[in-house]
Design a protein around this motif. Sequence first.
Motif, mmCIF file in Angstrom:
data_model
loop_
_atom_site.group_PDB
_atom_site.id
_atom_site.type_symbol
_atom_site.label_atom_id
_atom_site.label_comp_id
_atom_site.label_asym_id
_atom_site.label_seq_id
_atom_site.Cartn_x
_atom_site.Cartn_y
_atom_site.Cartn_z
ATOM 1 N N TYR A 1 0.805 -1.216 0.000
ATOM 2 C CA TYR A 1 0.000 0.000 0.000
ATOM 3 C C TYR A 1 0.845 1.277 0.000
ATOM 4 C CZ TYR A 1 -4.254 -2.678 0.905
ATOM 5 O OH TYR A 1 -5.319 -3.539 0.798
ATOM 6 N N GLY A 2 2.143 1.152 0.273
ATOM 7 C CA GLY A 2 3.005 2.332 0.333
ATOM 8 C C GLY A 2 2.666 3.224 1.524
ATOM 9 N N ARG A 3 2.265 2.600 2.635
ATOM 10 C CA ARG A 3 1.872 3.323 3.834
ATOM 11 C C ARG A 3 2.543 2.686 5.038
ATOM 12 N NH1 ARG A 3 -4.321 3.489 4.087
ATOM 13 N NH2 ARG A 3 -3.870 5.152 5.556
ATOM 14 N N SER A 4 2.611 3.423 6.110
ATOM 15 C CA SER A 4 3.221 2.879 7.326
ATOM 16 C C SER A 4 2.290 1.847 7.963
ATOM 17 C CB SER A 4 3.491 4.007 8.334
ATOM 18 O OG SER A 4 2.264 4.486 8.858
ATOM 19 N N THR A 5 2.884 0.991 8.779
ATOM 20 C CA THR A 5 2.067 0.002 9.480
ATOM 21 C C THR A 5 1.094 0.688 10.434
ATOM 22 O OG1 THR A 5 3.779 -0.313 11.161
ATOM 23 C CG2 THR A 5 3.811 -1.813 9.279
ATOM 24 N N ALA A 6 1.534 1.777 11.065
ATOM 25 C CA ALA A 6 0.652 2.513 11.980
ATOM 26 C C ALA A 6 -0.557 3.075 11.235
ATOM 27 C CB ALA A 6 1.423 3.636 12.670
ATOM 28 N N ALA A 7 -0.342 3.572 10.012
ATOM 29 C CA ALA A 7 -1.454 4.118 9.222
ATOM 30 C C ALA A 7 -2.432 3.018 8.830
ATOM 31 C CB ALA A 7 -0.924 4.830 7.979
ATOM 32 N N LEU A 8 -1.919 1.835 8.493
ATOM 33 C CA LEU A 8 -2.809 0.723 8.149
ATOM 34 C C LEU A 8 -3.687 0.330 9.329
ATOM 35 C CD1 LEU A 8 -0.424 -1.578 6.093
ATOM 36 C CD2 LEU A 8 -2.189 -0.048 5.222
ATOM 37 N N LEU A 9 -3.100 0.310 10.507
ATOM 38 C CA LEU A 9 -3.874 -0.034 11.707
ATOM 39 C C LEU A 9 -4.857 1.084 12.062
ATOM 40 C CD1 LEU A 9 -1.109 -1.696 13.878
ATOM 41 C CD2 LEU A 9 -3.018 -2.824 12.737
ATOM 42 N N ALA A 10 -4.410 2.337 11.955
ATOM 43 C CA ALA A 10 -5.287 3.461 12.284
ATOM 44 C C ALA A 10 -6.494 3.522 11.352
ATOM 45 C CB ALA A 10 -4.505 4.778 12.224
ATOM 46 N N ASP A 11 -6.288 3.192 10.083
ATOM 47 C CA ASP A 11 -7.382 3.208 9.097
ATOM 48 C C ASP A 11 -8.149 1.892 9.068
ATOM 49 O OD1 ASP A 11 -6.727 5.780 8.470
ATOM 50 O OD2 ASP A 11 -5.634 5.264 6.631
ATOM 51 N N ARG A 12 -7.798 0.976 9.952
ATOM 52 C CA ARG A 12 -8.467 -0.319 10.089
ATOM 53 C C ARG A 12 -8.475 -1.126 8.792
ATOM 54 N NH1 ARG A 12 -13.437 1.456 14.011
ATOM 55 N NH2 ARG A 12 -12.095 2.104 15.699
ATOM 56 N N VAL A 13 -7.361 -1.053 8.059
ATOM 57 C CA VAL A 13 -7.217 -1.891 6.869
ATOM 58 C C VAL A 13 -7.197 -3.353 7.289
ATOM 59 C CG1 VAL A 13 -5.690 -2.466 4.933
ATOM 60 C CG2 VAL A 13 -6.046 -0.070 5.568
ATOM 61 N N VAL A 14 -6.520 -3.630 8.391
ATOM 62 C CA VAL A 14 -6.511 -4.961 8.999
ATOM 63 C C VAL A 14 -6.601 -4.780 10.513
ATOM 64 C CG1 VAL A 14 -5.219 -6.154 7.193
ATOM 65 C CG2 VAL A 14 -3.978 -5.011 9.010
ATOM 66 N N PRO A 15 -7.175 -5.745 11.231
ATOM 67 C CA PRO A 15 -7.276 -5.620 12.693
ATOM 68 C C PRO A 15 -5.946 -5.947 13.373
ATOM 69 C CG PRO A 15 -8.288 -7.656 11.963
ATOM 70 C CD PRO A 15 -7.878 -6.914 10.723
ATOM 71 N N ALA A 16 -5.597 -5.190 14.389
ATOM 72 C CA ALA A 16 -4.327 -5.380 15.095
ATOM 73 C C ALA A 16 -4.199 -6.781 15.673
ATOM 74 C CB ALA A 16 -4.181 -4.341 16.202
ATOM 75 N N ARG A 17 -5.291 -7.402 16.113
ATOM 76 C CA ARG A 17 -5.207 -8.711 16.762
ATOM 77 C C ARG A 17 -4.712 -9.799 15.824
ATOM 78 N NH1 ARG A 17 -8.087 -12.294 14.767
ATOM 79 N NH2 ARG A 17 -10.029 -11.853 13.712
ATOM 80 N N ALA A 18 -4.756 -9.574 14.513
ATOM 81 C CA ALA A 18 -4.354 -10.602 13.551
ATOM 82 C C ALA A 18 -2.995 -10.316 12.926
ATOM 83 C CB ALA A 18 -5.404 -10.705 12.445
ATOM 84 N N CYS A 19 -2.287 -9.297 13.415
ATOM 85 C CA CYS A 19 -1.093 -8.818 12.719
ATOM 86 C C CYS A 19 0.227 -9.377 13.227
ATOM 87 C CB CYS A 19 -1.031 -7.304 12.794
ATOM 88 S SG CYS A 19 -2.346 -6.520 11.870
ATOM 89 N N VAL A 20 1.126 -9.583 12.290
ATOM 90 C CA VAL A 20 2.530 -9.873 12.536
ATOM 91 C C VAL A 20 3.282 -8.719 11.894
ATOM 92 C CG1 VAL A 20 4.443 -11.395 11.929
ATOM 93 C CG2 VAL A 20 2.237 -12.359 12.543
ATOM 94 N N GLU A 21 4.303 -8.203 12.578
ATOM 95 C CA GLU A 21 5.073 -7.122 11.990
ATOM 96 C C GLU A 21 6.526 -7.190 12.410
ATOM 97 O OE1 GLU A 21 3.414 -3.878 15.161
ATOM 98 O OE2 GLU A 21 4.177 -3.137 13.273
ATOM 99 N N SER A 22 7.351 -6.425 11.765
ATOM 100 C CA SER A 22 8.759 -6.208 12.108
ATOM 101 C C SER A 22 9.668 -7.402 11.870
ATOM 102 C CB SER A 22 8.907 -5.742 13.561
ATOM 103 O OG SER A 22 8.165 -4.561 13.741
ATOM 104 N N GLY A 23 9.320 -8.284 10.993
ATOM 105 C CA GLY A 23 10.221 -9.363 10.611
ATOM 106 C C GLY A 23 10.628 -10.244 11.761
ATOM 107 N N MET A 24 11.923 -10.479 11.901
ATOM 108 C CA MET A 24 12.420 -11.400 12.913
ATOM 109 C C MET A 24 13.531 -10.747 13.733
ATOM 110 S SD MET A 24 12.401 -14.846 10.630
ATOM 111 C CE MET A 24 13.402 -14.093 9.369
ATOM 112 N N PRO A 25 13.198 -10.043 14.787
ATOM 113 C CA PRO A 25 14.233 -9.429 15.601
ATOM 114 C C PRO A 25 15.080 -10.477 16.316
ATOM 115 C CG PRO A 25 12.087 -9.093 16.597
ATOM 116 C CD PRO A 25 11.867 -9.754 15.264
#
Length: 156
Positions: free
Chosen positions: A113-137
Motif C-alpha cells: 500500500y506504500g503506507r506505514s504500518t501505523a497508518a494501516l492499523l489506524a485506518d483499520r485496513v486490517v485488525p491489530a489482533r491478527a497482525c505480525v510485523e517487524s520481521g524477525m528481531p
Amino acid sequence: MRSLERRVGEEIYISVVSFNGAFRKEGQPYRLLAVTPYPSPRAHPHPPKRAYPHMLVLESVRGAGQKDIDWRSGQYHGGAVNLAHVGTITTRPFPQRAGEFLYANLDLLAAYYGRSTAALLADRVVPARACVESGMPAGRGGQPSLPAGSDCGPSN
C-alpha cells in the motif's frame, strides 16, 4: 500459531506476495492441511525475501458450482507457502469484518500500500489482533514480533 492451528481442516483464503511485490488475492478457497515449522527462517530488510519460522500446507478446494475446467485454471492449487510471503489469511474471499481476518503481515501490506504500518492499523485496513510485523528481531530467536494482545502468529 495457535489460532491458525485450530483452523486445520477448514477452508481459508490467502493473499500471497510475489517477489516483484505484487499481491495475488484469488478468492480461491484452500483447505489448511497443516501449519509446520520452517527449518531456515531468515531476516531481510525487504519483506518478500524473509522467511518466517512457519509455513502453511494447503490444498485447493473447488468452489460451489465451479466446473473442473474452471477450477483447474487457477494459479495456485495447493502446496506449501511460508508465512513471510502471505499478506493475509481470512475466512472469506474478500473480508468485510475484523473477525474474518486470521493473519495479516503488516510489513508486506505496508510495502504493497506504500503506507506505514501505523497508518494501516489506524485506518483499520486490517485488525491489530491478527497482525505480525517487524520481521524477525534477534531477541525473539527468529520469531516475528507481534503486537500486544495478538492471537495470531507464533506461540512462545
